[in-house]
Every structure is written in C-alpha cells, then in structure tokens.
Design an enzyme around this catalytic site. Structure first.
Site, PDB file in Angstrom:
ATOM      1  N   ARG A 184       0.866  -1.182   0.000  1.00 14.27           N
ATOM      2  CA  ARG A 184       0.000   0.000   0.000  1.00 14.27           C
ATOM      3  C   ARG A 184       0.900   1.229   0.000  1.00 14.27           C
ATOM      4  NH1 ARG A 184      -3.496   0.659   5.169  1.00 14.27           N
ATOM      5  NH2 ARG A 184      -4.894  -0.910   4.279  1.00 14.27           N
ATOM      6  N   SER A 253     -12.144  -4.166  -1.069  1.00 15.77           N
ATOM      7  CA  SER A 253     -12.602  -3.710   0.245  1.00 15.77           C
ATOM      8  C   SER A 253     -14.107  -3.527   0.228  1.00 15.77           C
ATOM      9  CB  SER A 253     -11.943  -2.367   0.598  1.00 15.77           C
ATOM     10  OG  SER A 253     -10.550  -2.505   0.714  1.00 15.77           O
ATOM     11  N   LYS A 282      -5.082   3.455   9.067  1.00 12.91           N
ATOM     12  CA  LYS A 282      -5.694   4.049   7.882  1.00 12.91           C
ATOM     13  C   LYS A 282      -6.638   5.162   8.316  1.00 12.91           C
ATOM     14  CE  LYS A 282      -7.936   2.694   3.548  1.00 12.91           C
ATOM     15  NZ  LYS A 282      -8.647   1.625   2.820  1.00 12.91           N
TER      16      LYS A 282
END
Length: 358
Positions: A184, A253, A282
């Site tokens: 990520r 997701s 996050k």
C-alpha cells in the site's frame, strides 16, 4: 458394405461410451469440487440426452459390433508422466474427449442412415459453451482456495514502514509465517511504485509469497504481481479481470453485506471487511464494525473473507473464531522490534485450523 456398416456401428458404440465417460468426469468436477448444483444437473441431463439418442440405434447392432478384446487402442502406451495432473488439465482433457466423440458420432451416424447427426452437432456446440463456463468457475475456485491458504496477510504500508527497508520487513514477516503481502503506497510516484513492486517480486526470500498491489492495476500488470486489491471507487472487477488475466487474484474492500455480495457476484477472489476494531493505521478507515460483522458476512458469502483493522495478538483469536478465513495486519508486525517473532506470536494465538496453518 456390411463390413463398412459393422465398422461404423463399432465406431459409434466406442464414441458413445467415450462421450458419456468424459461427461461423467466433468459432472463430478461440477458436483464435488465446484459444488455447483445447476451445472452438475445440466451435465447430467446431457448424459441422459445421449442415452435417449442411443435408444434410436438398434442395440443389438452396437453390441454385435463391439470387440473390446481386439481393439488395438486398448494397448496404447500408458504415460506415467500424466499422473498427478491438475484438475484443470483433467477438465480440459475430458471436455475435448467428449467434444471429439460428438464430432465422430455426427459423421458416422450418416453411414448407417441414423438421423441423429444434427442432435450430436447440437450437443457438441453446447459443450463448447459449457467448457467456457466451467473453466471460468474452476479458475475462480482455484484462486479462492489460494487465498484461503494465506491465513496471515501483511499490509506493507509505506507510511508505517518509514525508514525501514520494505524488503527486509516483508522477508522477516515471511519467516514468521506471513504468506501474502499487499503493498500500500498511496503517495509515491508510479515509477517508484513500479520499482518497489519489481524488487519485491524479485527478492529471493519472497518467492513463495503472494505479492498484491493496492489500487494500482497498471503496476500489478507490468510487474506480474500475484494480484491487485481494489477499493469501492476503483475499476470494476470485470474490467480489471480482462487486464489482469485468469490466474491472478482480485480482492476488494467492502463495508457492508450489500457490497460484499455484489463483489462475490462480480467474481472477486476475496472480500475484506473492516475495520474490525479501532485503528490508526488508515485515516479514512471509518468506524469499527466489530466481530459480529464477520459472522454475519460469513453466513451470506462463499467467497473468502479477510478481516482487517486493529487486529493484534489480544484479539486475533476472536476474529478467527468469528469466521475470518484470513487476517490482515499492518502495524502490529511492522512496528514490532522483532518482526519474525511478532508474526509467529500472532499465528500461534490465532487458532487457525490445523490443516490450514502455514
């Protein structure tokens, strides 16, 4: 002429048997591996359709022409190298065998004035469509099983890593039992993302680890990564599949049951849900959904379910007990003083089924 007709009956008899045997193999794959009742029923009906057509041929003529003991094909060399074939290879061979048998039946039925050639041709073309359908379903089944075998999934967040070497972090986690790593990296250039994923792919300690790229489909394709993870606002799954190919993994997701069910229908190889617990990893993660959401989704889905968000050594067992197939973690591993030991500790506390442990 009688000899020719006898030969035709013999060929028809052999290929009727060959077609039904091939179809039965495919039917068993649909029934027991894919657990696809409609497809298995369709294949069964095709076998019965062939049996019905067979009743139009004089049974005594077929039996009289049969001579298995003198069939030169029975002594064909058995290739032991064909043992251990993958299910996809067995499926392909059985479909081709059945299609070829239909073609032979179509041609030789004309020699005995048997008006079933058109029926055999019709079945053959239906088999082409079935082959495409079942192959796609088998590919999906294989990809989803790969995901289920991951168990512990590291989110290699570039912000969390800081000055650490991402390759060394991933390698240390792999030594502890991580079997999939998702990169990520939201705020780096395309070039740097490409270079980083390429290094991960080529790094020797990570050769048996699935490398997944978050969001950046172009980078995943160019680096031949093992898959891509999408958000709700990213490219559609079906369009992504066209670019990524049949073998690589697409995850997505989701935040609720509706999104998860839609992702499963679109062909996602896994869906992630979270955050399960409060998390600072996050910033836009949203409110915690809790472990009850895992149990709720598990009842509604067949696709592998990955739990993410705020999971650590104190709550991972609760997450697995609720039904998560895979657990995704980031800070609890990346920030650990000893990454390998922290990973081993997570796995030992998770309570993953013994037959699926890494």
């Amino acid at each position: 002429m009688a000899l020719l007709r006898n030969g035709a009956y013999r060929i028809i008899d052999a290929n009727l048997n060959r077609a039904r045997e091939g179809l039965r193999v495919v039917e068993e794959i649909a029934r027991f591996d894919l657990e696809d009742s409609p497809l298995a029923s369709h294949l069964k009906s095709l076998r019965h359709e062939i049996a019905t057509i067979l009743k139009e041929v004089p049974g005594e003529a077929l039996l009289a022409a049969r001579d298995s003991s003198c069939d030169i094909g029975k002594s064909s060399h058995y290739d032991k190298h064909q043992d251990g074939k993958e299910l996809s290879e067995i499926l392909k061979a059985s479909m081709v065998r059945t299609q070829e048998a239909m073609r032979v039946l179509e041609e030789f039925s004309r020699m005995i004035d048997f008006p079933a050639g058109k029926k055999f041709k019709d079945i053959r073309f239906r088999l082409y469509a079935i082959e495409k359908e079942i192959t796609e379903k088998l590919n999906l089944s294989v990809r989803r099983q790969v995901v289920r075998n991951w168990k512990l999934y590291l989110i290699l967040d570039k912000e969390l890593i800081g000055n650490k070497n991402p390759l060394k972090v991933a390698a240390a986690a792999t030594m502890g039992g991580v079997s999939a790593v998702q990169l990520r990296c939201k705020d780096i250039t395309d070039k740097n993302a490409f270079l980083l994923v390429s290094r991960l792919r080529q790094f020797a300690p990570l050769q048996k680890v699935a490398i997944i790229v978050n969001d950046r489909l172009d980078v995943a394709v160019m680096t031949e990564a093992d898959g891509v993870h999408l958000g709700q606002d990213d490219l559609p799954i079906k369009e992504t599949r066209k670019l990524l190919g049949k073998k690589r993994i697409i995850g997505i997701s989701t935040h609720n049951q509706k999104e998860a069910i839609e992702a499963e229908k679109e062909g996602a190889d896994y869906v992630s849900v979270g955050p399960i617990f409060p998390t600072g990893t996050k910033k836009d993660a949203g409110s915690p959904v809790g472990v009850n959401k895992i149990a709720e989704l598990k009842k509604a889905l067949r696709v592998p379910l990955i739990a993410i968000g705020g999971i650590n050594e104190t709550n991972i067992k609760e997450v697995v007990s609720a039904g998560a197939d895979v657990v995704a973690v980031a800070a609890v591993i990346i920030k650990a003083k000893d990454i390998t030991e922290a990973t081993k500790n997570l796995i030992s506390r998770a309570g993953f089924p013994d037959d699926a442990k890494n």
